[in-house]
Design a protein around this motif. Structure first.
Motif, PDB file in Angstrom:
ATOM      1  N   LEU A 261      50.207  33.262  37.645  1.00 42.14           N
ATOM      2  CA  LEU A 261      49.467  32.343  38.513  1.00 42.14           C
ATOM      3  C   LEU A 261      50.384  31.333  39.189  1.00 42.14           C
ATOM      4  CD1 LEU A 261      46.526  31.807  39.428  1.00 42.14           C
ATOM      5  CD2 LEU A 261      46.445  30.005  37.683  1.00 42.14           C
ATOM      6  N   GLY A 262      51.489  30.973  38.546  1.00 43.57           N
ATOM      7  CA  GLY A 262      52.406  30.003  39.117  1.00 43.57           C
ATOM      8  C   GLY A 262      53.472  30.600  40.003  1.00 43.57           C
ATOM      9  N   SER A 263      53.405  31.918  40.241  1.00 43.36           N
ATOM     10  CA  SER A 263      54.430  32.590  41.015  1.00 43.36           C
ATOM     11  C   SER A 263      53.958  32.821  42.446  1.00 43.36           C
ATOM     12  CB  SER A 263      54.777  33.937  40.369  1.00 43.36           C
ATOM     13  OG  SER A 263      55.586  34.722  41.216  1.00 43.36           O
ATOM     14  N   ARG A 264      54.867  32.679  43.380  1.00 45.80           N
ATOM     15  CA  ARG A 264      54.559  32.989  44.778  1.00 45.80           C
ATOM     16  C   ARG A 264      54.063  34.423  44.922  1.00 45.80           C
ATOM     17  NH1 ARG A 264      59.711  33.088  48.530  1.00 45.80           N
ATOM     18  NH2 ARG A 264      60.012  35.005  47.317  1.00 45.80           N
ATOM     19  N   ASP A 265      54.678  35.335  44.179  1.00 44.35           N
ATOM     20  CA  ASP A 265      54.336  36.744  44.298  1.00 44.35           C
ATOM     21  C   ASP A 265      53.073  37.110  43.528  1.00 44.35           C
ATOM     22  OD1 ASP A 265      56.646  37.061  45.827  1.00 44.35           O
ATOM     23  OD2 ASP A 265      57.868  37.414  44.047  1.00 44.35           O
ATOM     24  N   GLY A 266      52.559  36.191  42.724  1.00 45.17           N
ATOM     25  CA  GLY A 266      51.337  36.468  41.982  1.00 45.17           C
ATOM     26  C   GLY A 266      50.092  36.489  42.840  1.00 45.17           C
ATOM     27  N   GLN A 267      50.179  35.931  44.045  1.00 40.55           N
ATOM     28  CA  GLN A 267      48.992  35.852  44.898  1.00 40.55           C
ATOM     29  C   GLN A 267      48.417  37.230  45.212  1.00 40.55           C
ATOM     30  OE1 GLN A 267      49.407  32.297  47.909  1.00 40.55           O
ATOM     31  NE2 GLN A 267      51.440  33.190  47.596  1.00 40.55           N
ATOM     32  N   SER A 268      49.279  38.222  45.369  1.00 42.85           N
ATOM     33  CA  SER A 268      48.786  39.564  45.678  1.00 42.85           C
ATOM     34  C   SER A 268      48.044  40.176  44.491  1.00 42.85           C
ATOM     35  CB  SER A 268      49.953  40.477  46.082  1.00 42.85           C
ATOM     36  OG  SER A 268      50.872  40.638  45.003  1.00 42.85           O
ATOM     37  N   VAL A 269      48.263  39.640  43.283  1.00 37.40           N
ATOM     38  CA  VAL A 269      47.575  40.136  42.097  1.00 37.40           C
ATOM     39  C   VAL A 269      46.217  39.469  41.944  1.00 37.40           C
ATOM     40  CG1 VAL A 269      47.687  40.378  39.577  1.00 37.40           C
ATOM     41  CG2 VAL A 269      49.772  40.617  40.955  1.00 37.40           C
ATOM     42  N   TRP A 270      46.201  38.124  41.992  1.00 33.25           N
ATOM     43  CA  TRP A 270      44.963  37.425  41.664  1.00 33.25           C
ATOM     44  C   TRP A 270      44.005  37.224  42.828  1.00 33.25           C
ATOM     45  CZ3 TRP A 270      43.938  32.995  44.313  1.00 33.25           C
ATOM     46  CH2 TRP A 270      44.998  32.212  44.781  1.00 33.25           C
ATOM     47  N   LEU A 271      44.501  37.120  44.056  1.00 36.55           N
ATOM     48  CA  LEU A 271      43.629  36.721  45.167  1.00 36.55           C
ATOM     49  C   LEU A 271      42.499  37.722  45.440  1.00 36.55           C
ATOM     50  CD1 LEU A 271      42.919  34.675  47.300  1.00 36.55           C
ATOM     51  CD2 LEU A 271      44.660  35.695  48.801  1.00 36.55           C
ATOM     52  N   PRO A 272      42.749  39.037  45.496  1.00 38.19           N
ATOM     53  CA  PRO A 272      41.619  39.943  45.748  1.00 38.19           C
ATOM     54  C   PRO A 272      40.533  39.866  44.680  1.00 38.19           C
ATOM     55  CG  PRO A 272      43.713  41.078  46.096  1.00 38.19           C
ATOM     56  CD  PRO A 272      44.041  39.770  45.447  1.00 38.19           C
ATOM     57  N   GLU A 273      40.933  39.737  43.410  1.00 43.31           N
ATOM     58  CA  GLU A 273      39.950  39.649  42.332  1.00 43.31           C
ATOM     59  C   GLU A 273      39.178  38.337  42.389  1.00 43.31           C
ATOM     60  OE1 GLU A 273      39.196  42.111  40.523  1.00 43.31           O
ATOM     61  OE2 GLU A 273      40.893  43.439  40.922  1.00 43.31           O
ATOM     62  N   VAL A 274      39.865  37.270  42.727  1.00 42.66           N
ATOM     63  CA  VAL A 274      39.219  35.967  42.821  1.00 42.66           C
ATOM     64  C   VAL A 274      38.223  35.939  43.982  1.00 42.66           C
ATOM     65  CG1 VAL A 274      39.648  33.547  43.431  1.00 42.66           C
ATOM     66  CG2 VAL A 274      40.978  34.643  41.623  1.00 42.66           C
ATOM     67  N   GLU A 275      38.605  36.498  45.120  1.00 46.56           N
ATOM     68  CA  GLU A 275      37.677  36.533  46.253  1.00 46.56           C
ATOM     69  C   GLU A 275      36.411  37.326  45.900  1.00 46.56           C
ATOM     70  OE1 GLU A 275      39.815  36.049  50.458  1.00 46.56           O
ATOM     71  OE2 GLU A 275      40.233  37.978  49.507  1.00 46.56           O
ATOM     72  N   ARG A 276      36.572  38.440  45.220  1.00 48.86           N
ATOM     73  CA  ARG A 276      35.415  39.223  44.800  1.00 48.86           C
ATOM     74  C   ARG A 276      34.508  38.417  43.880  1.00 48.86           C
ATOM     75  NH1 ARG A 276      34.383  41.452  40.339  1.00 48.86           N
ATOM     76  NH2 ARG A 276      36.516  41.227  39.563  1.00 48.86           N
ATOM     77  N   PHE A 277      35.113  37.712  42.924  1.00 47.22           N
ATOM     78  CA  PHE A 277      34.339  36.904  41.979  1.00 47.22           C
ATOM     79  C   PHE A 277      33.643  35.747  42.692  1.00 47.22           C
ATOM     80  CE2 PHE A 277      34.196  33.398  38.815  1.00 47.22           C
ATOM     81  CZ  PHE A 277      33.365  33.986  37.873  1.00 47.22           C
ATOM     82  N   LEU A 278      34.334  35.096  43.610  1.00 47.36           N
ATOM     83  CA  LEU A 278      33.725  33.982  44.338  1.00 47.36           C
ATOM     84  C   LEU A 278      32.485  34.434  45.109  1.00 47.36           C
ATOM     85  CD1 LEU A 278      36.891  32.170  45.750  1.00 47.36           C
ATOM     86  CD2 LEU A 278      35.463  31.434  43.833  1.00 47.36           C
ATOM     87  N   ARG A 279      32.582  35.572  45.773  1.00 45.84           N
ATOM     88  CA  ARG A 279      31.413  36.089  46.493  1.00 45.84           C
ATOM     89  C   ARG A 279      30.258  36.357  45.536  1.00 45.84           C
ATOM     90  NH1 ARG A 279      35.549  38.650  49.704  1.00 45.84           N
ATOM     91  NH2 ARG A 279      35.605  40.430  48.261  1.00 45.84           N
ATOM     92  N   GLN A 280      30.582  36.861  44.368  1.00 44.44           N
ATOM     93  CA  GLN A 280      29.551  37.190  43.390  1.00 44.44           C
ATOM     94  C   GLN A 280      28.793  35.954  42.922  1.00 44.44           C
ATOM     95  OE1 GLN A 280      30.939  39.520  40.026  1.00 44.44           O
ATOM     96  NE2 GLN A 280      29.399  38.619  38.711  1.00 44.44           N
ATOM     97  N   VAL A 281      29.491  34.830  42.769  1.00 44.25           N
ATOM     98  CA  VAL A 281      28.839  33.621  42.257  1.00 44.25           C
ATOM     99  C   VAL A 281      28.399  32.674  43.374  1.00 44.25           C
ATOM    100  CG1 VAL A 281      30.050  33.760  40.050  1.00 44.25           C
ATOM    101  CG2 VAL A 281      31.050  32.396  41.897  1.00 44.25           C
ATOM    102  N   GLY A 282      28.440  33.153  44.621  1.00 44.44           N
ATOM    103  CA  GLY A 282      27.899  32.367  45.727  1.00 44.44           C
ATOM    104  C   GLY A 282      28.809  31.279  46.246  1.00 44.44           C
ATOM    105  N   MET A 283      30.121  31.518  46.194  1.00 42.52           N
ATOM    106  CA  MET A 283      31.096  30.567  46.713  1.00 42.52           C
ATOM    107  C   MET A 283      31.746  31.133  47.969  1.00 42.52           C
ATOM    108  SD  MET A 283      31.025  27.926  44.631  1.00 42.52           S
ATOM    109  CE  MET A 283      32.554  27.029  44.973  1.00 42.52           C
ATOM    110  N   PRO A 284      32.160  30.264  48.902  1.00 40.25           N
ATOM    111  CA  PRO A 284      32.752  30.748  50.160  1.00 40.25           C
ATOM    112  C   PRO A 284      34.118  31.393  49.960  1.00 40.25           C
ATOM    113  CG  PRO A 284      32.836  28.343  50.053  1.00 40.25           C
ATOM    114  CD  PRO A 284      32.006  28.805  48.892  1.00 40.25           C
ATOM    115  N   THR A 285      34.428  32.371  50.825  1.00 43.42           N
ATOM    116  CA  THR A 285      35.727  33.050  50.774  1.00 43.42           C
ATOM    117  C   THR A 285      36.386  33.156  52.140  1.00 43.42           C
ATOM    118  OG1 THR A 285      34.705  35.229  51.024  1.00 43.42           O
ATOM    119  CG2 THR A 285      35.058  34.438  48.776  1.00 43.42           C
ATOM    120  N   ASP A 286      35.683  32.850  53.221  1.00 41.48           N
ATOM    121  CA  ASP A 286      36.272  32.972  54.555  1.00 41.48           C
ATOM    122  C   ASP A 286      37.303  31.874  54.796  1.00 41.48           C
ATOM    123  OD1 ASP A 286      34.662  35.120  55.075  1.00 41.48           O
ATOM    124  OD2 ASP A 286      33.175  33.972  56.218  1.00 41.48           O
TER     125      ASP A 286
END
Length: 394
Positions: A261-286
């Protein structure tokens, strides 16, 4: 009492150094606030009597809001919690500010410049989790009253010890909190004082029984603290007891997935999963706000990256350090001074600034970057060396 320690960010340098090295808290003050994210530091009241002030990093878009809110919760570094530097989670904060969120990163009681005394419950992972969750709940309560916060759209994230605390928080029915994200969450006890793994599993079983909020968990295959077998035990205990959980088990990440999570290169790992989860719980992703990437240092033709003899000003120890530096992971940066001091940083946030701060802590003369990532940025200087001080790290 067993010694507890959790790596909460990427370890970034080694200490070598001169008598001029500053304490960690002093070095932290040398790092500039991030104007791209309107970064500021505020104090948030917490504790049973609201008499503890939590040092909290705040990022938010320009304008009055109200903004949805992300609260990110830190881990525990080895050593004294009081000596731990202010956590910032710049990469995650950047992605959320782009999506119109305000972001808070509170340092909990007894950490960094927060008030109060850190409470350590040893191998009692339930007590550790609930104790730390209390501070997060107080931050939620404080934030919901702020005019620029959308009190009905809040998500919580936690890394390492902050992940354990965030899952403990999921047992509370907090107004406005729609989801909780756990990145490599847990707490490790070093030595053989107790069955800390079993205690973690037992804690997650209780948190699952009392769970009130949807949760996302992310753990990597080469996490040095919480390997797949232990993660599966924690997941099974939480889910079998009714906990709402989505587990994302990803593969190895660099040397240690615990630092993802603290790595610049970690964004490609966590961001797609986080965006999916945010949409599921009714949070903005745009993405609704433009946040510029930090301006890159231009490469120069001063020397080849691996030409150790070309690095100016360094004594022999410094040249050995530069040789070692070339084996480190990117992002990375190496800084030098005409005094003969040096500093470097590997991985994590703001490596250029951290390398400069580490060098400057050991130098009476200005420090400049010599190399960044895989290229040299130095331009020739007529400045002669002043002495042969030994350099430092961040």
């Amino acid at each position: 009492m067993p010694v507890l320690s959790l790596v909460h960010r990427v370890i970034t340098a080694i200490a070598l150094a001169s008598a001029a090295l500053l304490a960690p808290s002093a070095r932290a003050q040398l790092l500039p606030l991030d104007a791209r994210l309107n970064e500021q530091v505020i104090m948030v009241p917490a504790g049973p009597r609201m008499n503890v002030s939590l040092e909290t990093t705040l990022y938010k878009p320009a304008g009055p809001g109200p903004f949805p809110l992300l609260i990110i919760n830190h881990g525990k570094s080895p050593g004294s919690p009081r000596a731990q530097q202010r956590d910032r989670f710049v990469y995650m904060a950047t992605q959320f500010v782009r999506r119109g969120y305000a972001v808070m990163v509170p340092m909990r009681t007894g950490f960094a410049h927060s008030g109060g005394t850190y409470a350590d419950f040893g191998c009692n992972m339930k007590a550790n989790g609930y104790q730390q969750a209390g501070d997060i709940a107080d931050v939620v309560t404080y934030a919901r009253d702020l005019p620029y916060i959308d009190a009905d759209h809040i998500v919580i994230a936690g890394q390492s010890y902050g992940g354990l605390a965030s899952i403990a928080l999921s047992t509370q029915d907090l107004p406005g909190v729609r989801g909780i994200m756990n990145f490599a969450g847990g707490l490790k006890v070093h030595g053989n004082a107790c069955d800390w793994q079993g205690s973690l599993v037992s804690a997650f079983a209780e948190f699952g029984r009392k769970n009130r909020v949807e949760t996302l968990w992310m753990y990597g295959a080469n996490d040095s603290y919480f390997g797949p077998a232990l993660v599966n035990r924690m997941y099974d205990a939480f889910s079998a007891n009714g906990g709402k959980v989505q587990l994302v088990s990803y593969g190895p990440f660099k040397h240690d997935a615990h630092t993802m999570l603290g790595s610049r290169d970690g964004q490609s790992v966590w961001l797609p999963e986080v965006e999916r989860f945010l949409r599921q719980v009714g949070m903005p992703t745009d993405q609704v706000y433009a946040v510029a990437e930090p301006a890159p240092q231009p490469a120069s033709n001063y020397a080849a990256l691996a030409d150790i003899a070309a690095v100016p000003f360094l004594p022999e120890k410094g040249r050995q350090q530069y040789k070692d530096f070339l084996t480190k992971q990117t992002p990375r940066a190496f800084a030098v001074s005409s005094s003969g001091a040096w500093g470097w940083a590997e991985e994590g946030e703001m490596p250029n600034e951290r390398a400069l701060a580490a060098c400057q802590a050991a130098s009476r003369e200005p420090c400049r970057l010599y190399s960044v990532d895989d290229y040299v940025v130095w331009t020739d200087s007529a400045e002669p060396p002043k002495d042969t001080m030994t350099g430092g790290t961040n």
